[in-house]
Motif scaffolding. Structure first.
Motif, PDB file in Angstrom:
ATOM      1  N   UNK A 197       0.794   8.988  14.349  1.00  0.00           N
ATOM      2  CA  UNK A 197       0.659   8.005  15.421  1.00  0.00           C
ATOM      3  C   UNK A 197      -0.240   6.852  14.992  1.00  0.00           C
ATOM      4  N   UNK A 198      -0.240   5.785  15.768  1.00  0.00           N
ATOM      5  CA  UNK A 198      -1.118   4.654  15.504  1.00  0.00           C
ATOM      6  C   UNK A 198      -2.577   5.096  15.544  1.00  0.00           C
ATOM      7  N   UNK A 199      -3.293   4.767  14.485  1.00  0.00           N
ATOM      8  CA  UNK A 199      -4.708   5.130  14.424  1.00  0.00           C
ATOM      9  C   UNK A 199      -4.981   6.532  13.917  1.00  0.00           C
ATOM     10  N   UNK A 200      -3.944   7.210  13.441  1.00  0.00           N
ATOM     11  CA  UNK A 200      -4.127   8.599  12.991  1.00  0.00           C
ATOM     12  C   UNK A 200      -4.641   8.699  11.552  1.00  0.00           C
ATOM     13  N   UNK A 201      -4.638   7.559  10.820  1.00  0.00           N
ATOM     14  CA  UNK A 201      -5.195   7.569   9.476  1.00  0.00           C
ATOM     15  C   UNK A 201      -4.181   7.456   8.356  1.00  0.00           C
ATOM     16  N   UNK A 202      -2.989   6.931   8.645  1.00  0.00           N
ATOM     17  CA  UNK A 202      -1.956   6.807   7.606  1.00  0.00           C
ATOM     18  C   UNK A 202      -2.412   5.872   6.482  1.00  0.00           C
ATOM     19  N   UNK A 203      -2.920   4.718   6.853  1.00  0.00           N
ATOM     20  CA  UNK A 203      -3.362   3.737   5.854  1.00  0.00           C
ATOM     21  C   UNK A 203      -4.545   4.266   5.054  1.00  0.00           C
ATOM     22  N   UNK A 204      -5.473   4.931   5.720  1.00  0.00           N
ATOM     23  CA  UNK A 204      -6.628   5.496   5.019  1.00  0.00           C
ATOM     24  C   UNK A 204      -6.199   6.570   4.024  1.00  0.00           C
ATOM     25  N   UNK A 205      -5.211   7.389   4.431  1.00  0.00           N
ATOM     26  CA  UNK A 205      -4.703   8.434   3.537  1.00  0.00           C
ATOM     27  C   UNK A 205      -4.065   7.834   2.302  1.00  0.00           C
ATOM     28  N   UNK A 206      -3.255   6.792   2.504  1.00  0.00           N
ATOM     29  CA  UNK A 206      -2.589   6.142   1.367  1.00  0.00           C
ATOM     30  C   UNK A 206      -3.612   5.463   0.451  1.00  0.00           C
ATOM     31  N   UNK A 207      -4.601   4.820   1.056  1.00  0.00           N
ATOM     32  CA  UNK A 207      -5.654   4.179   0.261  1.00  0.00           C
ATOM     33  C   UNK A 207      -6.417   5.207  -0.565  1.00  0.00           C
ATOM     34  N   UNK A 208      -6.761   6.327   0.056  1.00  0.00           N
ATOM     35  CA  UNK A 208      -7.474   7.388  -0.653  1.00  0.00           C
ATOM     36  C   UNK A 208      -6.627   7.945  -1.785  1.00  0.00           C
ATOM     37  N   UNK A 209      -5.336   8.080  -1.544  1.00  0.00           N
ATOM     38  CA  UNK A 209      -4.423   8.625  -2.552  1.00  0.00           C
ATOM     39  C   UNK A 209      -4.407   7.744  -3.799  1.00  0.00           C
ATOM     40  N   UNK A 210      -4.250   6.437  -3.603  1.00  0.00           N
ATOM     41  CA  UNK A 210      -4.134   5.531  -4.753  1.00  0.00           C
ATOM     42  C   UNK A 210      -5.474   5.273  -5.424  1.00  0.00           C
ATOM     43  N   UNK A 211      -6.555   5.172  -4.664  1.00  0.00           N
ATOM     44  CA  UNK A 211      -7.868   4.976  -5.289  1.00  0.00           C
ATOM     45  C   UNK A 211      -8.266   6.199  -6.114  1.00  0.00           C
ATOM     46  N   UNK A 212      -7.956   7.400  -5.603  1.00  0.00           N
ATOM     47  CA  UNK A 212      -8.241   8.620  -6.367  1.00  0.00           C
ATOM     48  C   UNK A 212      -7.412   8.667  -7.638  1.00  0.00           C
ATOM     49  N   UNK A 213      -6.164   8.233  -7.542  1.00  0.00           N
ATOM     50  CA  UNK A 213      -5.282   8.228  -8.709  1.00  0.00           C
ATOM     51  C   UNK A 213      -5.778   7.242  -9.771  1.00  0.00           C
ATOM     52  N   UNK A 214      -6.177   6.030  -9.330  1.00  0.00           N
ATOM     53  CA  UNK A 214      -6.662   5.026 -10.267  1.00  0.00           C
ATOM     54  C   UNK A 214      -7.987   5.455 -10.906  1.00  0.00           C
ATOM     55  N   UNK A 215      -8.847   6.078 -10.103  1.00  0.00           N
ATOM     56  CA  UNK A 215     -10.128   6.551 -10.618  1.00  0.00           C
ATOM     57  C   UNK A 215      -9.918   7.646 -11.668  1.00  0.00           C
ATOM     58  N   UNK A 216      -8.996   8.548 -11.384  1.00  0.00           N
ATOM     59  CA  UNK A 216      -8.687   9.617 -12.335  1.00  0.00           C
ATOM     60  C   UNK A 216      -8.072   9.057 -13.610  1.00  0.00           C
ATOM     61  N   UNK A 217      -7.209   8.061 -13.476  1.00  0.00           N
ATOM     62  CA  UNK A 217      -6.572   7.443 -14.639  1.00  0.00           C
ATOM     63  C   UNK A 217      -7.613   6.768 -15.537  1.00  0.00           C
ATOM     64  N   UNK A 218      -8.599   6.104 -14.909  1.00  0.00           N
ATOM     65  CA  UNK A 218      -9.648   5.445 -15.694  1.00  0.00           C
ATOM     66  C   UNK A 218     -10.487   6.466 -16.443  1.00  0.00           C
TER      67      UNK A 218
END
Length: 210
Positions: A170-191
């Motif tokens: 639903x709106x405000x449930x954290x979809x964007x935050x989840x996606x942001x966390x997913x990609x930032x964690x991936x980029x951090x791990x790659x570095x």
């Protein structure tokens, strides 16, 4: 509860595929520390173990019940032994010789001991039987913590990014935050992985010069 005893209850009743366990009086903490390891407490949504022979049967807690021994609503005096705490479990798998197997591998019997599970065991359960050190592995992304027990949650990114994924809510449930966390964690791990490879190359180069 002492440092060597992590039995917190016993199987009381079996109803089809549901198991009802009765908890002891001292099984009301959110977490325990036994022999230097953290064990999760007993609450709805968490996992618990049932010992039967060579199997440690794993149950997911779905329901909690509090029963009044006196069964008298006019008597409002409180005593610790007045109320009985029971949980209804769904069997999700079992450990057999330290290996975790998903599904209905074994079924408990009346009076089987109910035991706490360590954080390491719960991580193996959620990972589907993989007991790798995810904290030091570059193949796993740390996305957050498992509710309600607060254990770090990792996902195996080669499988995640190798297919289509969707995040619903639903709106405000954290979809964007989840996606942001997913990609930032991936980029951090790659570095971190690239830095490790670069360091190894430098070590090889220095060795050749010597």
């Amino acid at each position: 509860m002492n440092n060597t005893d992590y039995i917190v209850g016993a199987v009381k009743e079996i109803q089809g595929t549901s198991v009802i366990v009765r908890m002891f009086d001292d099984a009301d903490q959110l977490s325990y520390f036994i022999n230097g390891k953290r064990y999760s407490g007993v609450l709805i949504g968490s996992y618990i173990g049932i010992r039967r022979g060579q199997y440690l049967i794993i149950g997911l807690i779905e329901k909690e019940s509090a029963i009044d021994n006196l069964n008298d609503i006019e008597n409002r005096t409180f005593s610790k032994k007045r109320f009985i705490r029971e949980f209804t479990l769904k069997i999700v798998g079992a450990f057999h010789h330290k290996k975790y197997i998903q599904g209905m591998v074994a079924f408990p019997q009346i009076f089987n001991d109910v035991v706490l599970l360590s954080d390491e065991q719960i991580n193996v359960i959620i990972a589907g039987g993989k007991a790798e050190n995810k904290e030091k592995s570059y193949d796993y992304l740390k996305l957050g913590k498992i509710w309600p027990i607060g254990i770090d949650y990792y996902t195996y990114w080669p499988n995640l990014f190798n297919t289509h994924i969707a995040i619903f809510g639903n709106t405000g449930s954290g979809k964007s935050n989840t996606l942001t966390k997913l990609y930032t964690s991936f980029l951090y791990t790659s570095k971190k992985k690239k830095k490790l490879k670069d360091n190894k190359k430098k070590q090889i180069h220095y060795t050749q010069i010597e």
